[in-house]
Write a protein that holds these residues in place. Structure first.
Motif, mmCIF file in Angstrom:
data_model
loop_
_atom_site.group_PDB
_atom_site.id
_atom_site.type_symbol
_atom_site.label_atom_id
_atom_site.label_comp_id
_atom_site.label_asym_id
_atom_site.label_seq_id
_atom_site.Cartn_x
_atom_site.Cartn_y
_atom_site.Cartn_z
ATOM 1 N N ARG A 43 -14.132 -48.361 -30.718
ATOM 2 C CA ARG A 43 -13.938 -47.319 -31.393
ATOM 3 C C ARG A 43 -13.979 -46.013 -30.380
ATOM 4 O O ARG A 43 -14.085 -45.046 -31.583
ATOM 5 C CB ARG A 43 -15.906 -47.256 -32.350
ATOM 6 C CG ARG A 43 -16.365 -47.177 -30.654
ATOM 7 C CD ARG A 43 -18.178 -46.710 -31.840
ATOM 8 N NE ARG A 43 -19.221 -46.895 -31.216
ATOM 9 C CZ ARG A 43 -18.921 -45.699 -30.694
ATOM 10 N NH1 ARG A 43 -18.633 -44.148 -30.428
ATOM 11 N NH2 ARG A 43 -20.130 -45.633 -29.477
ATOM 12 N N LEU A 52 -12.427 -42.649 -30.879
ATOM 13 C CA LEU A 52 -12.080 -41.679 -31.812
ATOM 14 C C LEU A 52 -9.900 -41.803 -31.099
ATOM 15 O O LEU A 52 -9.404 -40.791 -32.346
ATOM 16 C CB LEU A 52 -12.518 -40.268 -32.120
ATOM 17 C CG LEU A 52 -13.581 -41.016 -33.331
ATOM 18 C CD1 LEU A 52 -14.752 -39.507 -33.298
ATOM 19 C CD2 LEU A 52 -13.270 -41.471 -34.244
ATOM 20 N N VAL A 96 -8.523 -47.233 -32.955
ATOM 21 C CA VAL A 96 -8.592 -46.623 -34.711
ATOM 22 C C VAL A 96 -7.364 -46.468 -35.245
ATOM 23 O O VAL A 96 -7.276 -46.236 -36.386
ATOM 24 C CB VAL A 96 -9.600 -44.923 -34.499
ATOM 25 C CG1 VAL A 96 -10.379 -44.416 -35.305
ATOM 26 C CG2 VAL A 96 -11.021 -45.727 -34.172
ATOM 27 N N TYR A 136 -15.581 -40.911 -38.177
ATOM 28 C CA TYR A 136 -14.365 -42.099 -38.593
ATOM 29 C C TYR A 136 -14.689 -42.489 -39.476
ATOM 30 O O TYR A 136 -13.639 -43.272 -39.882
ATOM 31 C CB TYR A 136 -15.406 -43.410 -38.361
ATOM 32 C CG TYR A 136 -15.929 -43.563 -36.497
ATOM 33 C CD1 TYR A 136 -14.666 -43.884 -35.726
ATOM 34 C CD2 TYR A 136 -17.727 -43.402 -36.146
ATOM 35 C CE1 TYR A 136 -14.828 -44.181 -34.534
ATOM 36 C CE2 TYR A 136 -17.169 -43.677 -34.956
ATOM 37 C CZ TYR A 136 -16.542 -43.368 -33.758
ATOM 38 O OH TYR A 136 -16.383 -44.149 -33.220
#
Length: 409
Positions: free
Chosen positions: A234, A236, A241, A267
C-alpha cells in the motif's frame, strides 16, 4: 462507453486519444516501485507471456462490476452489509467443483444468517476465481528455497525447480479463474461476486477495458469484480496504489497498525477522488488487542473528509501466530474479539460497521483454534491443508456468522 484495451500499454499508440492517455498513465503507474513482485529468471519470456494474456478472454463483465459498485454504495450508506470470504490462497489442484461448491455453500449460509438477523441485504463477495498470488514476509523459506508466492508464480513443492518463478503459470491461473467464474455464475446466478488481491502486476495489467462512462476515463479490469491492495503493497508512492487509481472497479485497501489517520485520508483522496459512495473499502486488520485503540482516530478523520467509504473488518491477519507445535494458526476467540471491537468503535462514532472479510473454507479442516468444536493445538496436524494461511472451517464459519448476527442486531 467501454472499449477493450487489447494490447500492452506500450503498443497502443495507434488507438484513440483516450486510449493513448490511459496507456501513458498506465506506463507511468507501473514504472513506480512495486513491492512483492517475483524475480522472473527470463524477463523477456515473462513479457511474452504478458503480451499473450492481453488477448485472453475476460473473466468478469463490466456490467457485473457496475452492479457490484451499486451494491457497495448501499453498504457505504449503511443500507447493506458486505460479506467477503474464501480461501487464503487458491490452488490449481483445489480448483475443483466440489471445493468451489463447498466454499460457495458456506458463503451463502453465512449470508442468510446475517440477512435474517439484520434485515439488510448482504452483498456476497468470494475470495475466488483469481486469488492465486500471495505476499510474503520473507524471500526464502526455512530451507533456504525461494518462498512460495502462490500458484500463479511458483509451486508449494519444496524443490529449487518448483520454487523458481515461472511466468507460464499466469495463463494457467487465468484459465482456472475463468472456470471457477463459470461455476459461480451457474450456481449463484449473479448473487456472488469475485475478488482477489491486486498483487502480481504483470498479470493485473493484462485484461483491461477502457471505461469512459464516469467522471474521467478509466480502465476496467476484466479479471475480477473487486480488487484489494494488501498491507504490504500500500505504499503511497508505489505502483499498486497508482495502478488502482486508474481502475473503475471498486477497490479495497487493507489498513494495518502502521497506518496513521493522515495516511488513511490520503489513501481516500487518491483512490476516491470523486467522492463516489462505496468506491473504496477500507479493510481494518489491526489485531484484537489494538483495534479499539487504533481504529477510532482513523474512522473519525476519514469521516470528517466527507467520503462515504465501506468500513470492513479483516479479523484474520492481525491475529495470526505460531502454535507450540509449529503451525501458523489463529484463535477463534481472537477473531471474534476483533470483530466485536470493530463494531464497538463504529457504534460509538455513529458510523456503519459495513462488513467482514475472512479466510474460510467449506471443508472440515483443522487450521484455526477454538470454536464450539474446541480445536486444540494437538488437533492441527490432522487436517491442516491450507496453501498459506489458516482458514476457519465450516462449523467455525457458521458459528462466526451467528456471532456477527448478534452484533448486527
Amino acid at each position: 462507453m467501454r472499449r477493450f484495451l487489447p494490447r500492452p500499454a506500450d503498443t497502443v499508440d495507434r488507438s484513440r486519444s483516450v486510449d493513448r492517455f490511459l496507456a501513458r498513465r498506465l506506463n507511468e503507474a507501473l514504472a513506480r516501485p512495486a513491492a512483492q513482485q517475483p524475480c522472473w529468471p527470463d524477463p523477456e519470456q515473462a513479457r511474452a507471456v504478458t503480451r499473450q494474456l492481453h488477448h485472453a478472454d475476460p473473466i468478469v463483465t463490466p456490467d457485473e462490476t457496475v452492479r457490484l459498485s451499486d451494491r457497495l454504495a448501499s453498504v457505504a450508506r449503511g443500507e447493506a452489509f458486505l460479506l467477503q470470504g474464501g480461501d487464503c490462497a487458491e490452488t490449481f489442484a483445489d480448483n475443483t467443483e466440489p471445493h468451489l461448491r463447498a466454499n460457495l455453500r458456506i458463503l451463502l449460509r453465512m449470508a442468510d444468517v446475517l440477512a435474517h438477523a439484520s434485515g439488510m441485504p448482504v452483498v456476497k463477495v468470494g475470495r475466488m476465481a483469481g486469488q492465486y498470488a500471495k505476499p510474503r514476509s520473507n524471500i526464502v523459506d526455512g530451507l533456504g528455497l525461494p518462498v512460495y508466492r502462490g500458484d500463479i508464480v511458483n509451486s508449494a513443492e519444496r524443490t529449487p525447480a518448483a520454487r523458481t518463478p515461472d511466468p507460464h503459470r499466469m495463463p494457467r491461473a487465468h484459465a482456472n479463474a475463468a472456470g471457477a467464474m463459470d461455476l459461480v455464475r451457474k450456481l449463484c446466478a449473479g448473487e456472488v461476486y469475485v475478488s482477489h488481491e491486486m498483487l502480481l502486476l504483470d498479470y493485473e495489467r493484462t485484461v483491461l477495458w477502457v471505461d469512459a462512462g464516469g467522471p474521467e476515463p478509466r480502465l476496467s479490469s476484466g479479471l475480477a469484480h473487486f480488487l484489494w491492495i494488501g498491507d504490504r503493497t500500500r505504499q503511497l508512492d508505489g505502483a499498486h496504489v497508482a495502478f488502482a487509481e486508474l481502475l473503475s472497479n471498486p477497490i479495497g485497501l487493507k489498513i494495518g497498525p502502521g497506518v496513521t489517520p493522515e495516511q488513511a485520508v490520503e489513501y481516500v483522496r487518491r483512490l476516491d477522488p470523486h467522492g463516489t459512495p462505496g468506491r473504496l473499502t477500507l479493510v481494518s486488520r489491526m489485531g484484537h488487542g489494538l483495534v479499539r485503540h487504533l481504529l477510532p482516530p482513523i474512522v473519525e478523520k476519514v469521516n470528517a473528509s466527507g467520503h462515504e467509504v465501506v468500513w470492513q473488518c479483516d479479523p484474520m491477519h492481525g491475529n495470526t501466530r505460531p502454535s507450540g507445535n509449529g503451525f501458523k494458526t489463529r484463535h477463534f476467540d481472537h477473531v471474534v474479539d476483533e470483530i466485536a471491537g470493530f463494531f464497538e468503535v463504529h457504534r460509538r462514532l455513529g458510523t456503519h460497521p459495513g462488513g467482514i472479510h475472512i479466510e474460510m473454507t467449506g471443508e472440515d479442516v483443522t487450521e484455526c483454534l477454538g470454536g464450539a468444536a474446541g480445536i486444540t493445538e494437538a488437533d492441527l496436524p490432522a487436517r491442516y491443508r491450507t496453501a498459506c494461511d489458516p482458514r476457519l472451517n465450516t462449523d467455525q464459519s457458521i458459528e462466526l456468522a451467528h456471532v456477527v448476527a448478534e452484533l448486527l442486531t
